[in-house]
Design a protein around this motif. Structure first.
Motif, PDB file in Angstrom:
ATOM      1  N   PHE A 180       0.820  -1.209   0.000  1.00 42.46           N
ATOM      2  CA  PHE A 180       0.000   0.000   0.000  1.00 42.46           C
ATOM      3  C   PHE A 180       0.856   1.263   0.000  1.00 42.46           C
ATOM      4  O   PHE A 180       2.052   1.245   0.266  1.00 42.46           O
ATOM      5  CB  PHE A 180      -0.932  -0.001   1.217  1.00 42.46           C
ATOM      6  N   ASN A 181       0.165   2.360  -0.269  1.00 36.17           N
ATOM      7  CA  ASN A 181       0.704   3.704  -0.138  1.00 36.17           C
ATOM      8  C   ASN A 181      -0.282   4.465   0.746  1.00 36.17           C
ATOM      9  O   ASN A 181      -1.457   4.589   0.417  1.00 36.17           O
ATOM     10  CB  ASN A 181       0.845   4.363  -1.505  1.00 36.17           C
ATOM     11  N   PRO A 226      -3.418   0.010  -4.944  1.00 32.38           N
ATOM     12  CA  PRO A 226      -3.138  -1.105  -4.032  1.00 32.38           C
ATOM     13  C   PRO A 226      -2.851  -2.406  -4.805  1.00 32.38           C
ATOM     14  O   PRO A 226      -3.431  -2.654  -5.848  1.00 32.38           O
ATOM     15  CB  PRO A 226      -4.423  -1.227  -3.220  1.00 32.38           C
ATOM     16  N   ALA A 227      -1.944  -3.202  -4.234  1.00 33.45           N
ATOM     17  CA  ALA A 227      -1.582  -4.477  -4.848  1.00 33.45           C
ATOM     18  C   ALA A 227      -1.733  -5.591  -3.816  1.00 33.45           C
ATOM     19  O   ALA A 227      -1.460  -5.390  -2.626  1.00 33.45           O
ATOM     20  CB  ALA A 227      -0.147  -4.428  -5.375  1.00 33.45           C
ATOM     21  N   LEU A 228      -2.148  -6.767  -4.269  1.00 30.78           N
ATOM     22  CA  LEU A 228      -2.275  -7.940  -3.409  1.00 30.78           C
ATOM     23  C   LEU A 228      -1.410  -9.061  -3.983  1.00 30.78           C
ATOM     24  O   LEU A 228      -1.574  -9.451  -5.141  1.00 30.78           O
ATOM     25  CB  LEU A 228      -3.734  -8.414  -3.329  1.00 30.78           C
ATOM     26  N   LEU A 229      -0.479  -9.573  -3.153  1.00 22.83           N
ATOM     27  CA  LEU A 229       0.363 -10.711  -3.514  1.00 22.83           C
ATOM     28  C   LEU A 229      -0.070 -11.903  -2.660  1.00 22.83           C
ATOM     29  O   LEU A 229      -0.184 -11.766  -1.432  1.00 22.83           O
ATOM     30  CB  LEU A 229       1.840 -10.390  -3.287  1.00 22.83           C
ATOM     31  N   VAL A 230      -0.293 -13.050  -3.296  1.00 23.96           N
ATOM     32  CA  VAL A 230      -0.791 -14.238  -2.594  1.00 23.96           C
ATOM     33  C   VAL A 230       0.263 -15.344  -2.691  1.00 23.96           C
ATOM     34  O   VAL A 230       0.739 -15.658  -3.786  1.00 23.96           O
ATOM     35  CB  VAL A 230      -2.129 -14.726  -3.189  1.00 23.96           C
ATOM     36  N   TYR A 231       0.623 -15.924  -1.511  1.00 26.18           N
ATOM     37  CA  TYR A 231       1.654 -16.964  -1.440  1.00 26.18           C
ATOM     38  C   TYR A 231       1.090 -18.197  -0.728  1.00 26.18           C
ATOM     39  O   TYR A 231       0.216 -18.111   0.138  1.00 26.18           O
ATOM     40  CB  TYR A 231       2.878 -16.465  -0.668  1.00 26.18           C
ATOM     41  N   LYS A 232       1.649 -19.358  -1.085  1.00 27.97           N
ATOM     42  CA  LYS A 232       1.336 -20.598  -0.374  1.00 27.97           C
ATOM     43  C   LYS A 232       2.517 -21.551  -0.538  1.00 27.97           C
ATOM     44  O   LYS A 232       2.982 -21.791  -1.658  1.00 27.97           O
ATOM     45  CB  LYS A 232       0.055 -21.251  -0.916  1.00 27.97           C
ATOM     46  N   GLY A 233       2.986 -22.086   0.590  1.00 25.50           N
ATOM     47  CA  GLY A 233       4.146 -22.961   0.540  1.00 25.50           C
ATOM     48  C   GLY A 233       5.391 -22.261   0.047  1.00 25.50           C
ATOM     49  O   GLY A 233       6.261 -22.881  -0.573  1.00 25.50           O
ATOM     50  N   GLY A 234       5.507 -20.947   0.292  1.00 29.90           N
ATOM     51  CA  GLY A 234       6.674 -20.187  -0.148  1.00 29.90           C
ATOM     52  C   GLY A 234       6.646 -19.782  -1.605  1.00 29.90           C
ATOM     53  O   GLY A 234       7.574 -19.124  -2.078  1.00 29.90           O
ATOM     54  N   GLN A 235       5.594 -20.148  -2.353  1.00 29.45           N
ATOM     55  CA  GLN A 235       5.501 -19.835  -3.774  1.00 29.45           C
ATOM     56  C   GLN A 235       4.353 -18.859  -4.022  1.00 29.45           C
ATOM     57  O   GLN A 235       3.305 -18.942  -3.388  1.00 29.45           O
ATOM     58  CB  GLN A 235       5.267 -21.113  -4.593  1.00 29.45           C
ATOM     59  N   ILE A 236       4.578 -17.919  -4.942  1.00 27.46           N
ATOM     60  CA  ILE A 236       3.534 -16.966  -5.278  1.00 27.46           C
ATOM     61  C   ILE A 236       2.503 -17.639  -6.172  1.00 27.46           C
ATOM     62  O   ILE A 236       2.834 -18.308  -7.151  1.00 27.46           O
ATOM     63  CB  ILE A 236       4.129 -15.712  -5.955  1.00 27.46           C
ATOM     64  N   ILE A 237       1.231 -17.488  -5.813  1.00 30.77           N
ATOM     65  CA  ILE A 237       0.154 -18.086  -6.596  1.00 30.77           C
ATOM     66  C   ILE A 237      -0.807 -17.039  -7.146  1.00 30.77           C
ATOM     67  O   ILE A 237      -1.699 -17.375  -7.932  1.00 30.77           O
ATOM     68  CB  ILE A 237      -0.619 -19.115  -5.748  1.00 30.77           C
ATOM     69  N   GLY A 238      -0.612 -15.767  -6.719  1.00 27.72           N
ATOM     70  CA  GLY A 238      -1.451 -14.693  -7.233  1.00 27.72           C
ATOM     71  C   GLY A 238      -0.742 -13.362  -7.143  1.00 27.72           C
ATOM     72  O   GLY A 238      -0.093 -13.056  -6.133  1.00 27.72           O
TER      73      GLY A 238
END
Length: 269
Positions: A180-181, A226-238
């Motif tokens: 965010f900003n 705004p940006a949303l980064l999605v991770y699971k198991g250490g890997q980016i999925i979104g």
């Protein structure tokens, strides 16, 4: 009984009139004119009788020797075809009997299979199903208790916290990070929406980090948030940036929830 020769020469025999050359005398020849005439008349009368009835009921186009031979060949052909057809039926019946007969071993196996099915049906009664259902529910509850719970948005203060929030988390946990900003109105709206979603999805880890703290460029701090980064198991999925163009500057938690569900980042409640 008529022979084959008789059948072939039938016309000649029935219409032929002759006298003996060795018997009788000249006087008999002279006096036999009348008797010969009578003999010929008798022969003619006999020739008018119908020919012997043949056992073969087939019809032939020719009644002479050629027609008789053709009927004989046709009879033999039908006889051979009949034998072939009977042989086919015999083989088919033998195969059917072979398939329908079970050996002692096959009968024993079928009996054992029926006994196992009966035992299974006895096990699958109402009491057994209730016990299994209760046991399964306990297992699921135990797994849920082991799953980390959050319930609020975590603020990340530097890059190390950012990396640790991703790499050191349980691999079953989904991590959603808001970049965010603080000066952007759309980012303020996103913070409010994520606070609501964090309470609704306590097993999802929601975090936030400021764009300049994450070391992102000035261009990203202005146009990428705004940006949303999605991770699971250490890997980016979104990876969703410039969400203001998608959601606008003023939106609600239901809008963000619907957006994340649509992309498979959140489970449907």
């Amino acid at each position: 009984m008529a022979t084959l020769d008789d059948k072939i020469l039938g016309e000649k025999l029935h219409n032929y009139c002759s006298s003996s050359e060795d018997e009788g005398s000249d006087d008999e020849e002279r006096s036999g004119d009348e008797e010969g005439g009578a003999s010929c008349l008798k022969s003619s009368a006999k020739s008018a009788d119908p020919p012997p009835i043949n056992n073969w009921n087939g019809a032939a186009s020719n009644t002479g020797p050629k027609g008789v031979l053709e009927d004989w060949r046709r009879y033999k052909q039908l006889e051979a075809e009949n034998r072939k057809e009977m042989e086919k039926e015999r083989i088919a019946l033998a195969k059917k009997l072979t398939l329908s007969v079970k050996t002692d071993r096959e009968e024993q196996q079928a009996k054992e299979r029926e006994e196992l099915e009966d035992e299974l049906n006895e096990l699958l009664d109402e009491e057994f199903l209730m016990k299994y259902h209760k046991q399964r529910m306990q297992e699921l509850m135990s797994q849920l208790q082991k799953t980390p719970k959050f319930g609020n948005v975590i603020t990340l203060n530097d890059q190390d916290e950012f990396l640790n929030a991703i790499d050191k988390e349980d691999e079953k946990v989904t991590v959603i990070i808001h970049i965010f900003n603080s000066k952007a109105s759309a980012c303020t709206a996103m913070d409010g929406c994520l606070n609501i979603l964090a309470a609704d999805y306590p097993t999802i880890k929601f975090c936030r980090i400021e764009a300049d703290v994450a070391g992102l460029s000035k261009y990203f701090r202005v146009d990428g948030v705004p940006a949303l980064l999605v991770y699971k198991g250490g890997q980016i999925i979104g990876n969703f940036v410039q969400l203001a163009t998608e959601l606008g500057n003023d939106f609600f938690a239901a809008d963000v929830q619907r957006f994340l569900i649509e992309y498979g980042m959140l489970p449907e409640n």
